[in-house]
Scaffold this active site. Structure first.
Site: not given
Length: 316
Positions: A17, A98, A116
DNA sequence: TTCCGGTATC
DNA sequence: GATACCGGAA
């Protein structure tokens, strides 16, 4: 990443991520493989050499992510592993709104709403939100929260982001193959491709101007700016053009340009040509300040830059 | 050439 | 709330 059930390794979810922040899957893949091969666990990464991590990150961009990556790995290792809640994750370096939601949802199947840029776009279209970003962001998050399912929220989050990345794309959304075509208000209204709207990023215009550093009798000409408007009421070298005024120099001289200074105002970028010269006669506007009485710190930033450039010439 | 995009920072 | 940070894609 195994689907469903929160079986994913939080370390690998976190690493991927962070790498995917501002970066495409294609660009990340090789880096992810390399990192996980070199450092299979967060403890391994926490013990890694800073320079090696930075070197391995080279080419991915946004290098603050790499610095935060190490800080985060060390913090997580020090607490015996990654926190499992969104708020706990959110407190770590490099993990924001996020990423904290993504890790909680994907690694732990927590019912967090992951928003996102892809999800913002999908939701703006589903609900035909015409408010421009970034002002619309809170609305989009609230709408997204109404969609998050209680079952398999992690898979759902990944599906939404996949949808945005592959079908509900920014420019030419492939509505014809979209599984949500019948749920999409923007598609129904024929405005899908125009959403989400954004506040037009008016680029700052570039302006140019000229500043005269005029010597006479051991002094330099200054004048006060008009009380209203740009640099209103401040002490300044005589100047023109950049502020819309087209004035002549403050007297006759053999002017020579010594360079330009750049300055950023709230609404334009300025490149100011700096010229110096010795006046034939007393200046026809402004007033003379003896060179040794010029107080650099009393000048606004722009004029300070002009003086810093001119001083070497003037005092010589 | 322009657009796109999370986080930190101020 | 604006800006800096980077590289890839349209």
């Amino acid at each position: 990443m195994p689907p469903g059930g929160g079986q994913a390794d939080p370390y690998r979810v976190w690493l991927s991520e962070v790498m995917l922040q501002q970066t495409t899957v294609a660009a990340v893949r090789a880096y992810f493989e390399r990192f996980t091969a070199l450092w299979p666990t967060v403890q391994d990464l926490a013990a890694a050499d800073d320079a090696q991590v930075m070197a391995e990150w080279a080419g991915l961009g946004y290098y603050a992510r790499a610095r935060n990556l190490l800080a985060c790995a060390r913090a997580a290792a020090a607490m015996g592993g990654f926190p499992t809640t969104r708020d706990g994750l959110r407190a770590l370096p490099g993990i924001g709104s996020y990423t904290s939601a993504a890790i909680a949802a994907i690694a732990h199947d927590a019912p967090e709403t992951v928003v996102d840029g892809n999800v913002e776009r999908v939701v703006a279209r589903l609900f035909a939100v015409e408010t421009p970003l970034p002002a619309a962001k809170p609305d989009l998050v609230a709408l997204a929260e109404t969609l998050t399912p209680a079952t398999r929220p992690g898979d759902y989050a990944q599906a939404m982001m996949d949808l945005g990345a592959t079908i509900c794309t920014p420019r030419n959304p492939a509505c014809g193959i979209c599984p949500l075509i019948h749920d999409c208000d923007a598609r129904a209204a024929g405005i899908a491709a125009s959403l989400p709207r954004k506040v037009p990023k008016t680029p700052k215009p570039d302006r140019t101007g000229i500043a005269w550093v005029a010597r006479h009798g051991g002094g330099v000409v200054f004048e006060e700016r008009p009380a209203k408007g740009l640099l209103g009421g401040t002490l300044a070298f005589p100047s023109a053009r950049w502020d819309g005024r087209d004035l002549p120099p403050p007297g006759n001289a053999e002017w020579r340009g010594i360079g330009q200074v750049r300055h950023v105002f709230s609404h334009f970028n300025l490149s100011m040509q700096v010229v110096v010269g010795d006046l034939d006669t007393a200046p026809d506007r402004g007033h003379l300040v003896p060179v040794d009485r010029i107080d650099r710190d009393a000048l606004p930033g722009l004029m300070r830059k002009v003086w810093d450039m001119a001083r070497a010439e003037i005092v010589a």
